[in-house]
Design a protein around this motif. Sequence first.
Motif, PDB file in Angstrom:
ATOM      1  N   UNK A 197      46.457  44.668  46.379  1.00 29.11           N
ATOM      2  CA  UNK A 197      45.349  44.534  47.331  1.00 29.11           C
ATOM      3  C   UNK A 197      44.170  45.424  46.971  1.00 29.11           C
ATOM      4  N   UNK A 198      44.465  46.636  46.524  1.00 33.52           N
ATOM      5  CA  UNK A 198      43.390  47.571  46.205  1.00 33.52           C
ATOM      6  C   UNK A 198      42.582  47.063  45.008  1.00 33.52           C
ATOM      7  N   UNK A 199      43.292  46.561  44.005  1.00 29.21           N
ATOM      8  CA  UNK A 199      42.611  46.012  42.824  1.00 29.21           C
ATOM      9  C   UNK A 199      41.783  44.789  43.223  1.00 29.21           C
ATOM     10  N   UNK A 200      42.305  44.004  44.159  1.00 36.30           N
ATOM     11  CA  UNK A 200      41.563  42.822  44.621  1.00 36.30           C
ATOM     12  C   UNK A 200      40.211  43.237  45.200  1.00 36.30           C
ATOM     13  N   UNK A 201      40.206  44.305  45.982  1.00 34.90           N
ATOM     14  CA  UNK A 201      38.955  44.785  46.578  1.00 34.90           C
ATOM     15  C   UNK A 201      37.989  45.243  45.485  1.00 34.90           C
ATOM     16  N   UNK A 202      38.506  46.050  44.558  1.00 32.92           N
ATOM     17  CA  UNK A 202      37.649  46.578  43.488  1.00 32.92           C
ATOM     18  C   UNK A 202      37.048  45.437  42.666  1.00 32.92           C
ATOM     19  N   UNK A 203      37.901  44.457  42.331  1.00 29.25           N
ATOM     20  CA  UNK A 203      37.415  43.336  41.515  1.00 29.25           C
ATOM     21  C   UNK A 203      36.412  42.488  42.293  1.00 29.25           C
ATOM     22  N   UNK A 204      36.691  42.287  43.574  1.00 31.31           N
ATOM     23  CA  UNK A 204      35.793  41.481  44.404  1.00 31.31           C
ATOM     24  C   UNK A 204      34.402  42.112  44.446  1.00 31.31           C
ATOM     25  N   UNK A 205      34.361  43.424  44.622  1.00 30.02           N
ATOM     26  CA  UNK A 205      33.073  44.128  44.665  1.00 30.02           C
ATOM     27  C   UNK A 205      32.326  43.947  43.349  1.00 30.02           C
ATOM     28  N   UNK A 206      33.053  44.128  42.250  1.00 33.22           N
ATOM     29  CA  UNK A 206      32.416  44.034  40.927  1.00 33.22           C
ATOM     30  C   UNK A 206      31.907  42.613  40.674  1.00 33.22           C
ATOM     31  N   UNK A 207      32.713  41.619  41.018  1.00 36.00           N
ATOM     32  CA  UNK A 207      32.329  40.227  40.769  1.00 36.00           C
ATOM     33  C   UNK A 207      31.105  39.842  41.579  1.00 36.00           C
ATOM     34  N   UNK A 208      31.063  40.324  42.821  1.00 43.43           N
ATOM     35  CA  UNK A 208      29.915  39.994  43.672  1.00 43.43           C
ATOM     36  C   UNK A 208      28.644  40.648  43.130  1.00 43.43           C
ATOM     37  N   UNK A 209      28.753  41.901  42.685  1.00 42.28           N
ATOM     38  CA  UNK A 209      27.525  42.540  42.214  1.00 42.28           C
ATOM     39  C   UNK A 209      27.056  41.894  40.902  1.00 42.28           C
ATOM     40  N   UNK A 210      28.000  41.439  40.082  1.00 42.07           N
ATOM     41  CA  UNK A 210      27.606  40.706  38.853  1.00 42.07           C
ATOM     42  C   UNK A 210      26.874  39.417  39.201  1.00 42.07           C
ATOM     43  N   UNK A 211      27.445  38.726  40.215  1.00 39.62           N
ATOM     44  CA  UNK A 211      26.903  37.419  40.592  1.00 39.62           C
ATOM     45  C   UNK A 211      25.463  37.565  41.099  1.00 39.62           C
ATOM     46  N   UNK A 212      25.253  38.688  41.833  1.00 35.01           N
ATOM     47  CA  UNK A 212      23.931  38.857  42.426  1.00 35.01           C
ATOM     48  C   UNK A 212      22.972  39.432  41.401  1.00 35.01           C
TER      49      UNK A 212
END
Lengths: 212, 428
Positions: A197-212
């Motif tokens: 779960x913790x890795x999911x949060x970290x990856x989600x944050x990174x993916x969103x900032x890349x996308x934006x």
Amino acid sequence: MDILQEISDNLQKGQVSKVGILVKQALEDKIDVKTILGSLIEGMGVVGRRFRDGEIYVPEVLIAARAMYAGLDLIRPLLVQTGATYIGKVVIGTVKGDLHDIGKNLVKMMMEGAGFEVIDLGRDVSPEKFVEAVKANQPDIVGMSALITTTMVNMKDTIEALKRANLRDKVIVMVGGAPVTERFAAEIGADSYAKDADTAVAKAKALISNKR
Amino acid sequence: MNSRERIISAINHREPDRTPLDLGGFDFTGIHVSSLHILEVALGLKKPNEPVKVVDLVQMLGEIDEKLRETLEIDTIPLRGQKNYFGFKNENWKPWTFFDGTPLLVPEKFNTIPDKEGNIYQYPQGDTSALPCVKMPKDGFYFDDVDRSKPIDEESLNVEDQLEECKLLTDEELSYYEKESKRLFEETNYAITFPSGVSGTNLGDSFWIPGWSLKNPRGIRNQEEWYISLITRKDFIRDVNAKMTEIGIENLKLLHQAVGERIQVIMISSTDFGAQNGLLYPKESYQELFKPFHKRINDWVHRNTTWKTLIHSCGSDYDIIPDFIEAGFDILNPVQISAAKMEPERLKKEFGDHIVFWGGGINTQTTFPFGTPQEVEEEVKKNISIFGEGGGFVYATVHDIQARIPLENLLALFRAVNDVRGIKVQGL
């Protein structure tokens, strides 16, 4: 001690009623809701990291999450009023045929605890339901979970359904669950896999900032 | 050696003449009805329209019949109880076609009528006027719990409510076990397993927490709440486990009077203590709330019978296997080699002298469902050579053989096992 630190510490210890009392107190003290949210996020972040590192276990995370919600539920209406924005929107569900949702719930708790808006579709979610939810909510991320080898293959069906609806390029697809692997995620065309779960949060944050 | 001697040798850490094979000896070493049907048809043991009997009505495991047992040279046979999870008897079998088309036989009280979305529900004691206790989603492969739990009132939590379904064996059950154990012992040479264990020894198994046989279960009946209770309601859990242990030992005494030394292995605990990446609960939870009771149960069995005791615990148990051993367990299952710190070499080297591995035969999360037949064969042979050295090993897959395993992989698995054992099976 600083009340915000106290909120974070009590969340980590799973003190449900204490967190509720402290958040009320903080609101009475006119502390900004976003700052209060920050203390909940901070506490849940510590819980996530300790869980990832094997220092605490599923029951302790569930207890801490209850404490987090005790605070979050109080400030949520105020956050909406102040127009505070979430760091991203996630549609999450356990895939079709699968009724195991403890893992998915842990990810949801961590995501909410990190400041995401999470739309939980529950369990046994068909590809069509995922597509409808994406249309209705326009999330940044679609998260899918499966516990069993017989159901994890349904993740692929959901990705195919998103493609058919011309929605695949509009969302980041993340997958997880006990039998799911990095390789499997790549094979079915998901954007990311997280082992906890913790890795999911970290990856989600990174993916969103890349996308934006 | 015959099958029984072979298993007895293996579970006493002596290398048998060849690796013993279990399929269906327990409800976590079984095979899903869909895979079983495909396998039996491929081996020419069943016609495509011939049904499979369902022996585990939640996990949907099929009955291993004598033809398959002989063909694959399986070494075990289970002594099953008469009742199922829902509290009714497995009798008066009727046909039912599974979602994927597999022809099945299910007990009369098993509900086969779907709701308007196509989901199937089962009911406590088969009573369709009660709230359903489990659900299989349309096109699914298994049943899972329907949450019937009520908000918990701390003041009124009590051990009796929590253990409503935990009962002493009845005279009818005992006389059935006596008769059936005699039949299996005298008419076959298989090692006899006791897959369900007795009521009372299986402490804190979240699979049983919902109380599927009860129409109105009281107490903590929700999995998440149960996990949390291990931290927040320790005294209550300890009281529940103490009372269960009392009932469990009483039932073991009754069972022993009925079956004597005719069974070889009994399931004591099937509570999962591991998760994929590590323990599910803190180690201290096991040590404080379970281990002392497990020790009492195992000690009773060892002092009074020749039976070996089995603990089934999924996931990464590495950190508490020493505790399982100290608690007196003889056998570990399913040996989830795909979980963290559960590599076959490590387990055999560190614990092989002290505990029997009943399982660990193939990675059922990757190789078996998704690998090539050649990868399946290679892994089976490698795992047998690691775990089998010096005895202390019974071949079984990690947990049940699930649905949707490619036929080629099913055949490859049994071909590899029998290759190692020097057996040539027609059709594999």
